[in-house]
Design a protein around this motif. Sequence first.
Motif, PDB file in Angstrom:
ATOM      1  N   GLY A 177       0.847  -1.181   0.000  1.00 31.70           N
ATOM      2  CA  GLY A 177       0.000   0.000   0.000  1.00 31.70           C
ATOM      3  C   GLY A 177       0.886   1.235   0.000  1.00 31.70           C
ATOM      4  N   LEU A 178       0.404   2.326   0.628  1.00 32.56           N
ATOM      5  CA  LEU A 178       1.199   3.542   0.731  1.00 32.56           C
ATOM      6  C   LEU A 178       2.066   3.438   1.983  1.00 32.56           C
ATOM      7  CD1 LEU A 178      -1.431   6.224  -0.347  1.00 32.56           C
ATOM      8  CD2 LEU A 178       0.328   5.124  -1.747  1.00 32.56           C
ATOM      9  N   ASN A 179       3.224   2.864   1.819  1.00 35.99           N
ATOM     10  CA  ASN A 179       4.155   2.524   2.896  1.00 35.99           C
ATOM     11  C   ASN A 179       3.520   1.635   3.964  1.00 35.99           C
ATOM     12  OD1 ASN A 179       6.903   2.803   2.826  1.00 35.99           O
ATOM     13  ND2 ASN A 179       6.852   5.015   3.151  1.00 35.99           N
ATOM     14  N   PHE A 180       2.510   0.879   3.588  1.00 37.29           N
ATOM     15  CA  PHE A 180       1.993  -0.231   4.382  1.00 37.29           C
ATOM     16  C   PHE A 180       2.275  -1.517   3.615  1.00 37.29           C
ATOM     17  CE2 PHE A 180       0.129   2.657   7.221  1.00 37.29           C
ATOM     18  CZ  PHE A 180      -0.386   1.961   8.315  1.00 37.29           C
ATOM     19  N   HIS A 181       2.871  -2.468   4.326  1.00 44.84           N
ATOM     20  CA  HIS A 181       3.172  -3.772   3.755  1.00 44.84           C
ATOM     21  C   HIS A 181       1.936  -4.655   3.889  1.00 44.84           C
ATOM     22  CE1 HIS A 181       5.821  -7.657   4.132  1.00 44.84           C
ATOM     23  NE2 HIS A 181       5.362  -7.509   2.906  1.00 44.84           N
ATOM     24  N   ILE A 182       1.571  -5.336   2.826  1.00 46.46           N
ATOM     25  CA  ILE A 182       0.451  -6.282   2.824  1.00 46.46           C
ATOM     26  C   ILE A 182       1.062  -7.670   2.660  1.00 46.46           C
ATOM     27  CG2 ILE A 182      -1.685  -6.955   1.668  1.00 46.46           C
ATOM     28  CD1 ILE A 182      -1.746  -4.024   0.540  1.00 46.46           C
ATOM     29  N   THR A 183       0.883  -8.532   3.670  1.00 55.38           N
ATOM     30  CA  THR A 183       1.610  -9.797   3.640  1.00 55.38           C
ATOM     31  C   THR A 183       0.754 -10.966   4.099  1.00 55.38           C
ATOM     32  OG1 THR A 183       3.607 -10.957   4.408  1.00 55.38           O
ATOM     33  CG2 THR A 183       2.551  -9.462   5.976  1.00 55.38           C
ATOM     34  N   ASP A 184       0.994 -12.121   3.497  1.00 52.55           N
ATOM     35  CA  ASP A 184       0.390 -13.393   3.906  1.00 52.55           C
ATOM     36  C   ASP A 184       1.426 -14.306   4.563  1.00 52.55           C
ATOM     37  OD1 ASP A 184      -2.063 -12.660   2.517  1.00 52.55           O
ATOM     38  OD2 ASP A 184      -1.022 -13.155   0.662  1.00 52.55           O
ATOM     39  N   ASP A 185       2.634 -13.793   4.775  1.00 50.64           N
ATOM     40  CA  ASP A 185       3.756 -14.656   5.144  1.00 50.64           C
ATOM     41  C   ASP A 185       4.155 -14.606   6.616  1.00 50.64           C
ATOM     42  OD1 ASP A 185       4.234 -15.649   2.516  1.00 50.64           O
ATOM     43  OD2 ASP A 185       5.181 -13.747   2.001  1.00 50.64           O
ATOM     44  N   LEU A 186       3.620 -13.674   7.402  1.00 45.37           N
ATOM     45  CA  LEU A 186       4.040 -13.591   8.796  1.00 45.37           C
ATOM     46  C   LEU A 186       3.325 -14.632   9.651  1.00 45.37           C
ATOM     47  CD1 LEU A 186       5.716 -12.230  10.975  1.00 45.37           C
ATOM     48  CD2 LEU A 186       3.909 -10.514  11.235  1.00 45.37           C
ATOM     49  N   VAL A 187       2.005 -14.737   9.485  1.00 47.26           N
ATOM     50  CA  VAL A 187       1.202 -15.720  10.215  1.00 47.26           C
ATOM     51  C   VAL A 187       0.433 -16.539   9.190  1.00 47.26           C
ATOM     52  CG1 VAL A 187      -0.637 -16.080  11.906  1.00 47.26           C
ATOM     53  CG2 VAL A 187       0.994 -14.202  12.215  1.00 47.26           C
ATOM     54  N   PRO A 188       0.593 -17.846   9.155  1.00 47.33           N
ATOM     55  CA  PRO A 188      -0.078 -18.664   8.136  1.00 47.33           C
ATOM     56  C   PRO A 188      -1.590 -18.448   8.131  1.00 47.33           C
ATOM     57  CG  PRO A 188       1.532 -19.968   9.342  1.00 47.33           C
ATOM     58  CD  PRO A 188       1.440 -18.655  10.060  1.00 47.33           C
ATOM     59  N   GLY A 189      -2.133 -18.263   6.925  1.00 45.11           N
ATOM     60  CA  GLY A 189      -3.574 -18.152   6.772  1.00 45.11           C
ATOM     61  C   GLY A 189      -4.154 -16.795   7.090  1.00 45.11           C
TER      62      GLY A 189
END
Length: 550
Positions: free
Chosen positions: A358-370
Amino acid sequence: MFPIRFLQLVPVALAGITLVLSLLAQPALASQPEPPPGYFALQPYKQPAKPTALDKRLLAAMEAHKVVGLSAAVFKDNKLIWSGGYGWADLNTGREVTADTLFRAASISKMITATALMQLYDQGKFDLDDDIGSYLGYPVRNPYYPAANITFRQLLTHTSSITDSGMYNSIVENNPELLQTIDIKDLLVPGGRYYTRATFAGYAPGSQFSYSNFGTGIVGSLVEKISGLPFDTYCARYIFKPLTMDAGFEPANIKNWQNIAVLYRPSANLTSFRPTRDNYNGTKPAPTAITAPLGSALGRSPAGGLRSSSTDLAKFMQAHMNGGVYKRTRILTADTADLMHSMQWFGNSMDGFYKQKGLNFHITDDLVPGRRLLGHSGEAYGLSGDAYYDPESNLGIVFMVNGANLTNANPFYSVENTIAKTLFEAFAPKGKSSAKQIKTKDNAVFVTVNNRKIALGVPAAVMKAGKTQLLFLPAIAAADALATGIEQTGDTVTFTAGQNKATLTAGQPAMAVNGKTTLLPQAPYKQNGQLLVPVRELAAALSINVKIKV
């Protein structure tokens, strides 16, 4: 400050949980050799008087990953629901970490810096696709693409083509105090004392992602130019004070400066640690001597210099999670907060660490599964930390460690995955989440997902196929709305959700779903350079429960 997430130290095998608990009960490290000069031995952790199951799990994780000190906080909806501190804030004096210990938060700072700039956006001071040179007061151009503007949006998504190469990196590594004195113009404009073409990538602005601390330094400089205030003063006045945070980019101005944690890097055998930053030895830090002109904020460390506790960072994260409001204090409009959290870029960078942004926000699926999480990580000088929230459950976490075995990145460090998973397992609501509620109208410029707005670069399209209403959204917005992974090559885009995969191509009235062909009532199509895809059919293919209202 630097994206050194993948710096490899000496690997160490992780012990099983039973072994770790037994180690906690032993007089650990008693037989270890004396630490090298300048290093301090990692002492056994003090145990809570009545340790809970969570205490035991976190202490076991610390022992396994050789963590010096850990502070963490968990928030749900509008409340802080848990906080805790373990281990050592200062190995030399034996000062312990508490929930209120402050840490130099590294790149977690970038969310604060972006928020400061977007507060000015809220006031109508600029548009995201404006040329930054018009606000800095001089032209900023990639010399390989001199006709292309460099914009606010590009800085906030790390796609500006301004990199950490060239003189910026050289100054930070060899003479960082120089950043407190130089005019940023001398790095950006031909003829400047520190200008070099190596500062700029060989691709057009807006076309590729390259993580840039220098770019965030320019964001902080734009805050100064537009607001007329020094960057740290602006943040203190309009973010930290309203949110009652004892935090800042100037350590000398922090009330609780004596509780700032020392940062450490480990020895090769992971038994002792060397201080790297914030080792004040009981003496209040002197104010940073900034002589650079206003509009040159590099010396105030907008990219990584925030000091804050996990509990205070939780206040900032709650404001973002709740549409710009913390309790009764609004720091952003709801639309601007949503805009910052909307997917603006997708791809694959830093060995897969960055896939959506996003706008200096990270969008991730990798820190906590699911779980799809929004926020930012930080790693520098031995600090590792994460501040993320889950928009589905409205639960978020903040944690920081001031020294650890930072190896086994896949793409987060193992210690990050372990702590984050432990906190979510302890506090996240159990059971399946409800269906995603997606609402929009034909030709709308945004779509609402569970009351969160996602801005659309190309308007939504609602069309009929027999008795069925089809909703087409740009592929990036569909991935954001459905919380899927996304990859695109030319006119073909692939979405992933768990083990499911769906591939669609412009003009093809069928999609490949887990290797099998599924017909579509209407083919995806291109409009203004973006691929629009059918959302209901895509969700069904990926087994995502949605309710669409158009």
